[in-house]
Design a protein around this motif. Structure first.
Motif, PDB file in Angstrom:
ATOM      1  N   THR A 376       0.824  -1.207   0.000  1.00 45.24           N
ATOM      2  CA  THR A 376       0.000   0.000   0.000  1.00 45.24           C
ATOM      3  C   THR A 376       0.859   1.257   0.000  1.00 45.24           C
ATOM      4  O   THR A 376       0.437   2.297  -0.494  1.00 45.24           O
ATOM      5  N   GLU A 377       2.073   1.126   0.571  1.00 45.56           N
ATOM      6  CA  GLU A 377       2.963   2.294   0.570  1.00 45.56           C
ATOM      7  C   GLU A 377       3.330   2.722  -0.848  1.00 45.56           C
ATOM      8  O   GLU A 377       3.619   3.891  -1.101  1.00 45.56           O
ATOM      9  N   ASP A 378       3.322   1.761  -1.782  1.00 46.36           N
ATOM     10  CA  ASP A 378       3.712   2.056  -3.155  1.00 46.36           C
ATOM     11  C   ASP A 378       2.513   2.293  -4.065  1.00 46.36           C
ATOM     12  O   ASP A 378       2.691   2.584  -5.245  1.00 46.36           O
ATOM     13  N   PHE A 379       1.307   2.114  -3.525  1.00 46.51           N
ATOM     14  CA  PHE A 379       0.144   2.174  -4.405  1.00 46.51           C
ATOM     15  C   PHE A 379      -0.084   3.603  -4.884  1.00 46.51           C
ATOM     16  O   PHE A 379      -0.262   4.529  -4.096  1.00 46.51           O
ATOM     17  N   ARG A 380      -0.041   3.746  -6.183  1.00 44.80           N
ATOM     18  CA  ARG A 380      -0.392   5.002  -6.825  1.00 44.80           C
ATOM     19  C   ARG A 380      -1.134   4.672  -8.098  1.00 44.80           C
ATOM     20  O   ARG A 380      -0.687   3.842  -8.890  1.00 44.80           O
ATOM     21  N   ASN A 381      -2.282   5.297  -8.280  1.00 44.50           N
ATOM     22  CA  ASN A 381      -3.037   5.072  -9.491  1.00 44.50           C
ATOM     23  C   ASN A 381      -3.725   6.371  -9.858  1.00 44.50           C
ATOM     24  O   ASN A 381      -4.451   6.941  -9.030  1.00 44.50           O
ATOM     25  N   ASN A 391     -12.524   1.633   0.500  1.00 40.46           N
ATOM     26  CA  ASN A 391     -13.931   1.821   0.874  1.00 40.46           C
ATOM     27  C   ASN A 391     -14.849   0.960   0.016  1.00 40.46           C
ATOM     28  O   ASN A 391     -15.823   0.382   0.513  1.00 40.46           O
ATOM     29  N   GLU A 392     -14.540   0.873  -1.265  1.00 40.42           N
ATOM     30  CA  GLU A 392     -15.379   0.060  -2.148  1.00 40.42           C
ATOM     31  C   GLU A 392     -15.248  -1.425  -1.827  1.00 40.42           C
ATOM     32  O   GLU A 392     -16.244  -2.157  -1.856  1.00 40.42           O
ATOM     33  N   ILE A 393     -14.044  -1.865  -1.499  1.00 42.57           N
ATOM     34  CA  ILE A 393     -13.862  -3.275  -1.142  1.00 42.57           C
ATOM     35  C   ILE A 393     -14.670  -3.600   0.118  1.00 42.57           C
ATOM     36  O   ILE A 393     -15.348  -4.638   0.192  1.00 42.57           O
ATOM     37  N   LEU A 394     -14.620  -2.711   1.097  1.00 45.55           N
ATOM     38  CA  LEU A 394     -15.417  -2.932   2.314  1.00 45.55           C
ATOM     39  C   LEU A 394     -16.911  -2.877   2.021  1.00 45.55           C
ATOM     40  O   LEU A 394     -17.692  -3.654   2.582  1.00 45.55           O
ATOM     41  N   GLU A 407     -20.251 -16.709   0.061  1.00 44.57           N
ATOM     42  CA  GLU A 407     -19.093 -17.287  -0.625  1.00 44.57           C
ATOM     43  C   GLU A 407     -18.247 -16.195  -1.263  1.00 44.57           C
ATOM     44  O   GLU A 407     -17.014 -16.218  -1.186  1.00 44.57           O
ATOM     45  N   GLU A 408     -18.899 -15.227  -1.900  1.00 36.51           N
ATOM     46  CA  GLU A 408     -18.165 -14.113  -2.510  1.00 36.51           C
ATOM     47  C   GLU A 408     -17.510 -13.244  -1.438  1.00 36.51           C
ATOM     48  O   GLU A 408     -16.385 -12.771  -1.617  1.00 36.51           O
ATOM     49  N   ALA A 409     -18.216 -13.020  -0.320  1.00 37.78           N
ATOM     50  CA  ALA A 409     -17.642 -12.207   0.765  1.00 37.78           C
ATOM     51  C   ALA A 409     -16.380 -12.856   1.320  1.00 37.78           C
ATOM     52  O   ALA A 409     -15.372 -12.183   1.568  1.00 37.78           O
ATOM     53  N   ILE A 410     -16.418 -14.163   1.513  1.00 36.53           N
ATOM     54  CA  ILE A 410     -15.236 -14.877   2.024  1.00 36.53           C
ATOM     55  C   ILE A 410     -14.115 -14.838   0.996  1.00 36.53           C
ATOM     56  O   ILE A 410     -12.946 -14.589   1.328  1.00 36.53           O
ATOM     57  N   GLY A 411     -14.467 -15.068  -0.270  1.00 39.12           N
ATOM     58  CA  GLY A 411     -13.454 -15.013  -1.325  1.00 39.12           C
ATOM     59  C   GLY A 411     -12.803 -13.654  -1.416  1.00 39.12           C
ATOM     60  O   GLY A 411     -11.578 -13.538  -1.582  1.00 39.12           O
ATOM     61  N   LEU A 412     -13.603 -12.599  -1.282  1.00 39.18           N
ATOM     62  CA  LEU A 412     -13.059 -11.245  -1.332  1.00 39.18           C
ATOM     63  C   LEU A 412     -12.131 -10.983  -0.147  1.00 39.18           C
ATOM     64  O   LEU A 412     -11.054 -10.395  -0.309  1.00 39.18           O
ATOM     65  N   ALA A 413     -12.539 -11.422   1.037  1.00 38.12           N
ATOM     66  CA  ALA A 413     -11.714 -11.215   2.227  1.00 38.12           C
ATOM     67  C   ALA A 413     -10.347 -11.877   2.064  1.00 38.12           C
ATOM     68  O   ALA A 413      -9.322 -11.329   2.486  1.00 38.12           O
ATOM     69  N   ARG A 414     -10.314 -13.033   1.440  1.00 39.02           N
ATOM     70  CA  ARG A 414      -9.051 -13.743   1.254  1.00 39.02           C
ATOM     71  C   ARG A 414      -8.120 -13.032   0.276  1.00 39.02           C
ATOM     72  O   ARG A 414      -6.929 -13.321   0.238  1.00 39.02           O
ATOM     73  N   LEU A 415      -8.684 -12.121  -0.521  1.00 44.32           N
ATOM     74  CA  LEU A 415      -7.876 -11.392  -1.503  1.00 44.32           C
ATOM     75  C   LEU A 415      -7.438 -10.014  -1.001  1.00 44.32           C
ATOM     76  O   LEU A 415      -6.665  -9.336  -1.678  1.00 44.32           O
ATOM     77  N   MET A 416      -7.928  -9.599   0.165  1.00 44.90           N
ATOM     78  CA  MET A 416      -7.776  -8.202   0.585  1.00 44.90           C
ATOM     79  C   MET A 416      -6.348  -7.790   0.906  1.00 44.90           C
ATOM     80  O   MET A 416      -5.966  -6.641   0.716  1.00 44.90           O
ATOM     81  N   ALA A 417      -5.550  -8.692   1.464  1.00 43.03           N
ATOM     82  CA  ALA A 417      -4.177  -8.324   1.783  1.00 43.03           C
ATOM     83  C   ALA A 417      -3.373  -8.300   0.480  1.00 43.03           C
ATOM     84  O   ALA A 417      -3.578  -9.146  -0.387  1.00 43.03           O
ATOM     85  N   PRO A 418      -2.483  -7.312   0.317  1.00 39.82           N
ATOM     86  CA  PRO A 418      -2.028  -6.298   1.277  1.00 39.82           C
ATOM     87  C   PRO A 418      -2.770  -4.963   1.209  1.00 39.82           C
ATOM     88  O   PRO A 418      -2.309  -4.004   1.806  1.00 39.82           O
ATOM     89  N   LEU A 419      -3.875  -4.871   0.451  1.00 40.08           N
ATOM     90  CA  LEU A 419      -4.617  -3.611   0.463  1.00 40.08           C
ATOM     91  C   LEU A 419      -5.077  -3.300   1.881  1.00 40.08           C
ATOM     92  O   LEU A 419      -5.119  -2.148   2.298  1.00 40.08           O
ATOM     93  N   PHE A 420      -5.427  -4.348   2.627  1.00 39.05           N
ATOM     94  CA  PHE A 420      -5.763  -4.233   4.041  1.00 39.05           C
ATOM     95  C   PHE A 420      -4.737  -5.043   4.832  1.00 39.05           C
ATOM     96  O   PHE A 420      -4.148  -5.984   4.294  1.00 39.05           O
TER      97      PHE A 420
END
Length: 845
Positions: A376-381, A391-394, A407-420
């Motif tokens: 996240t320290e390097d994230f620039r877009n 905010n949108e991911i949450l 099922e989608e909520a769990i799948g999304l949570a597993r993808l969240m790092a390192p954004l979270f």
């Protein structure tokens, strides 16, 4: 802006360093040096061989040949000359050969990785866009290695420029920024390029303060005296972008109209920017038409076509043409996956798909976007703010959880790092699993019995998965104050899922943390889990320790109740009875307490079963008083005492707690206790010597049986409703079946023979394969006898014989009968002969 333009417009390069050792370097010698370690161009084999001998054996001829230090100085000097591929190749060959010899300059220990890093950085700028990133990554690695070994002050400025630019090109803008700001101050040859790249970084940050800095920086670029026309156009386009970001659209349009050259006005960059200004003015259809030819451009420079395609997706979104927007975004993400536009397109596509209810596709698009986040320290877009991304991911996670798309909520949570943070992502995965299990529990509560069989399997599996998710969360929180909470949730959920081994392991870990709260509760839960595992002795000892350690705590009552349950499972019914009586007699416990309620029900049920056992014992004692004058009477007395207490305890439970899930069983056992209790006044009635005594006992018997009838009738009504909706489980169905037949038995006991016949007929029709049907037919025979209807009585016997022969074998394996088919056949045959003899004695045919 091409790199060559910026270098041409900057300060002139430094002069080359003098040749090593003060001697001139001939062309053949330079050719040999270039052949030290191969290269991307063909080398003369002879030159490479001689070069190998030259460097490999320098220590034998150090008076005549260059030393490693001299070769290193020469390689650095090559970097300082006018840059071309040959010089870079020659410098790289020397550096690699010296690395192979493990040479380290005591004054500039990082020289060799410095040379390799600078060469990789310059090589990257000559490559096509798709091939550059790998070279920039090599440059980053080597220049970091240079700093870790040792970097001399005179090379610091160029090092900062090369590393800063490399980091910027691979997306590590936060690390690149301070290095480029340093290079802007100290490295003349790269000052212009550093300024342009810094402006790009500032544009991506988007805040008004940073954009103001970008505008000031841009003014310095525009004022550069050696700015080429193409560089000037690029700088003014950047200024227009900055002004647009500052919501100064009119000034941005004025820049395009007055400062950008006519030639540049028709190029892709300017068209894209004009499209953005149209979008700012909400002219989305016009912008779409303007951007279409740019998006279709197949030239080597693809930065503007990908911007155009992404912007077309934004236009379609604003025009509420979701299908078109999704199409543009998907094409952008597929064609330019690792670009700013590709990530932002995946993100926008995911949002649209989710809002359209296409959850599985949406999750895939979120995955493509999230996989591009490294740190996240390097994230620039330039198209997507980090906070907006998060905010949108949450919002997506919350929307899926609330909407039941677990099922989608769990799948999304597993993808969240390192954004979270990893712990936050793990917690969201665990919470989604928990919510899924809770939702399945709600479904289970309202489902039919047939549906519950599959739901129960899924429910236990989901609780186990939730236990695993909280176990993973606990692992990540091991060093935090929230470690214990995650362990506790894991233990509870494993227990809900009937994985008692894992529940025991997790609750033990929780106890070992010595938590300031819930320790006593956890000790009880550990005992309950041992009980679940049938480790009864361990569980009993554990509960006793809890009672001893926390005598004044509410958990002591939980443990005390569990002690009774342990004793019962160990067949020590006297100890179980004592434990529950003590609880009910406690001055510190009220009927509102869960433990009091449990003890009341358990004691009432225990009294019922102990009474039934005493009655069986009474029957096994010889009836003749001369053989045993006291045994039968004592067992019978005990049985009636326990029936009476069972009626009292179970009646109180049913009255106090009608909504309790055990109320049905309590009411059924209450009815049966009342029926058994009615046998006592019936016996006294037979022995009564006066009319008043007989009347009194008869009324007692009738009151008990009438009360039993009321309970049975109410149960029949309530259980039938559940049965009609499919909500009755196996246990409830067994009680309902028994109620049908008991209503007949109760009417028979009250000598209401017509009513008994009606109940028996209904019960037999409902459950034709049940073993109780045989008892019902025998009782119907008795009813017809009492009603002096011998033909119907004889008919019942004959029907019973047919029914016995037609019943499946499994009927006689039912626990409701302890007789085999043959034994039933013998019993009915004996009854038939008795009736025949009685009929003959009466003068019948």
């Amino acid at each position: 802006m091409p790199p060559s333009d910026s270098r041409a417009a900057s300060d002139p390069p430094r002069e080359a360093s003098p040749p090593p050792g003060g001697r001139g370097w001939s062309r053949p010698f330079r050719a040999l040096a270039r052949g030290l370690h191969g290269g991307r161009r063909a080398r003369f084999a002879a030159g490479a061989a001689v070069a190998g001998l030259l460097v490999g054996g320098w220590f034998l001829f150090r008076d005549d040949e260059p030393s490693p230090a001299e070769l290193q100085r020469h390689a650095l000097a090559l970097l300082d000359e006018a840059d071309d591929l040959d010089r870079r190749g020659e410098a790289l060959d020397v550096a690699r050969r010296l690395e192979a010899l493990d040479y380290r300059d005591p004054e500039f220990a990082g020289a060799l990785p410095f040379i390799q890093g600078i060469v990789a950085f310059r090589d990257a700028r000559d490559l096509e866009e798709s091939q550059r990133e790998r070279q920039y990554l090599i440059a980053e690695r080597m220049l970091r290695e240079c700093e870790s070994r040792a970097l001399v002050a005179e090379r610091r400025a160029e090092w900062a420029f090369a590393l800063g630019m490399s980091l910027h090109r691979v997306g590590k803008a936060s690390e690149a920024r301070p290095l480029l700001e340093e290079a802007l101050r100290s490295w003349g040859p790269g000052r212009l390029e550093a300024a342009v790249s810094l402006t790009d970084i500032y544009l991506d940050l988007k805040t008004p303060e940073i954009l103001a800095e970008a505008l000031a920086l841009n003014e310095g670029v525009v004022a550069h005296p050696a700015l080429a026309p193409a560089q000037r156009d690029r700088a003014y386009l950047q200024r227009a972008q900055i002004l647009l970001g500052l919501e100064r659209g009119a000034e941005a349009e004025d820049i395009l109209r007055t400062q950008v050259s006519d030639e540049a006005s028709s190029n892709l960059a300017t068209i894209v920017f004009r499209g953005r200004t149209m979008m700012a003015e909400r002219k989305y259809r016009e912008a779409l038409e303007l951007l279409k030819p740019v998006a279709a451009d197949l030239g080597l420079e693809q930065s503007y076509p990908r911007q155009a395609m992404f912007l077309m997706g934004l236009c379609a979104t604003e025009l509420e043409d979701t299908d078109a927007a999704v199409n543009y975004f998907e094409r952008t993400a597929e064609k330019y996956p690792r670009s700013h536009e590709g990530l932002a397109a995946s993100f926008r596509c995911a949002v649209l798909l989710r809002k359209s209810g296409r959850h599985e596709e949406s999750l895939g698009a979120y995955q493509r976007a999230l996989e591009q986040v490294r740190r996240t320290e390097d994230f620039r877009n330039r198209w997507l703010d980090l906070d907006e991304f998060r905010n949108e991911i949450l919002e997506a996670w919350n929307g899926w959880v609330e909407g039941g798309a677990f099922e989608e909520a769990i799948g999304l949570a597993r993808l969240m790092a390192p954004l979270f943070p990893e712990t936050q992502a793990a917690e969201l995965a665990a919470r989604a699993n928990q919510r899924w299990a809770e939702e399945l529990e709600r479904e289970f509560a309202s489902a039919s019995f047939a549906e519950r069989i599959e739901l129960a399997r899924r429910l236990r599996a989901r609780w186990r998965l939730s236990g695993e998710a909280f176990a993973e969360l606990a692992r990540l929180r091991r060093a935090s104050a929230e470690y214990g909470e995650a362990l506790w949730m894991s233990a509870e959920h494993f227990r809900h899922g009937h994985d008692f081994e894992m529940a025991l392991e997790q609750v033990t870990r929780f106890i070992n943390t010595r938590p300031p709260k819930l320790l006593s509760v956890a000790l009880v839960r550990r005992g309950e889990t041992l009980f679940d595992l049938n480790r009864l002795d361990d569980a009993l000892a554990h509960f006793q320790r809890v009672v001893d350690a926390y005598p004044s705590s509410p958990v002591a009552f939980e443990a005390a109740y569990a002690i009774g349950a342990c004793h019962l499972e160990r067949n020590d019914v006297d100890a179980a009875e004592r434990a529950w009586r003590e609880l009910l007699a406690s001055q510190e416990l009220t009927p509102a307490a869960k433990e009091w309620r449990n003890a009341l029900f358990s004691l009432g049920r225990l009294m019922y079963h102990r009474a039934a056992l005493a009655e069986r014992e009474a029957r096994s004692v010889p009836a003749a008083e001369e053989l045993d004058p006291t045994g039968q009477a004592a067992s019978a007395s005990e049985a009636f005492d326990r029936w009476a207490e069972a009626s009292r305890r179970l009646g109180e439970f049913a009255e106090r707690y009608p909504e309790d899930s055990r109320a049905v069983e309590a009411r059924y056992l209450l009815a049966r206790s009342l029926q058994h209790s009615a046998e006592l006044p019936r016996r006294r009635l037979r022995k009564a010597e006066t009319e008043n005594a007989r009347r009194e006992e008869f009324l007692k018997m009738q009151r008990l049986l009438q009360r039993a009838k009321g309970e049975l009738a109410a149960l029949l009504r309530d259980l039938t409703k559940l049965d009609e909706t499919g909500s009755l489980d196996d246990f409830g169905d067994e009680i309902l079946r028994n109620v049908y037949f008991e209503l007949g038995h109760n009417a028979y006991a009250m000598e209401n023979h017509e009513e008994a016949l009606a109940h028996y007929a209904i019960a037999s029709n409902h459950y034709p394969q049940a073993a109780q049907v045989l008892v019902a037919y025998i009782q119907m025979t008795n009813c017809y006898d009492r009603l002096h209807r011998p033909d119907e009585a004889r008919s019942m016997i004959e029907q019973a014989k047919v029914i016995i022969n037609g019943m499946p074998d499994r009927t006689f394996e039912d626990r409701s009968t302890n007789m085999t088919r043959a034994e039933w056949q013998d019993a009915v045959e004996r009854l038939r002969r008795l009736h025949r003899a009685a009929w003959d004695d009466a003068g019948g045919r």
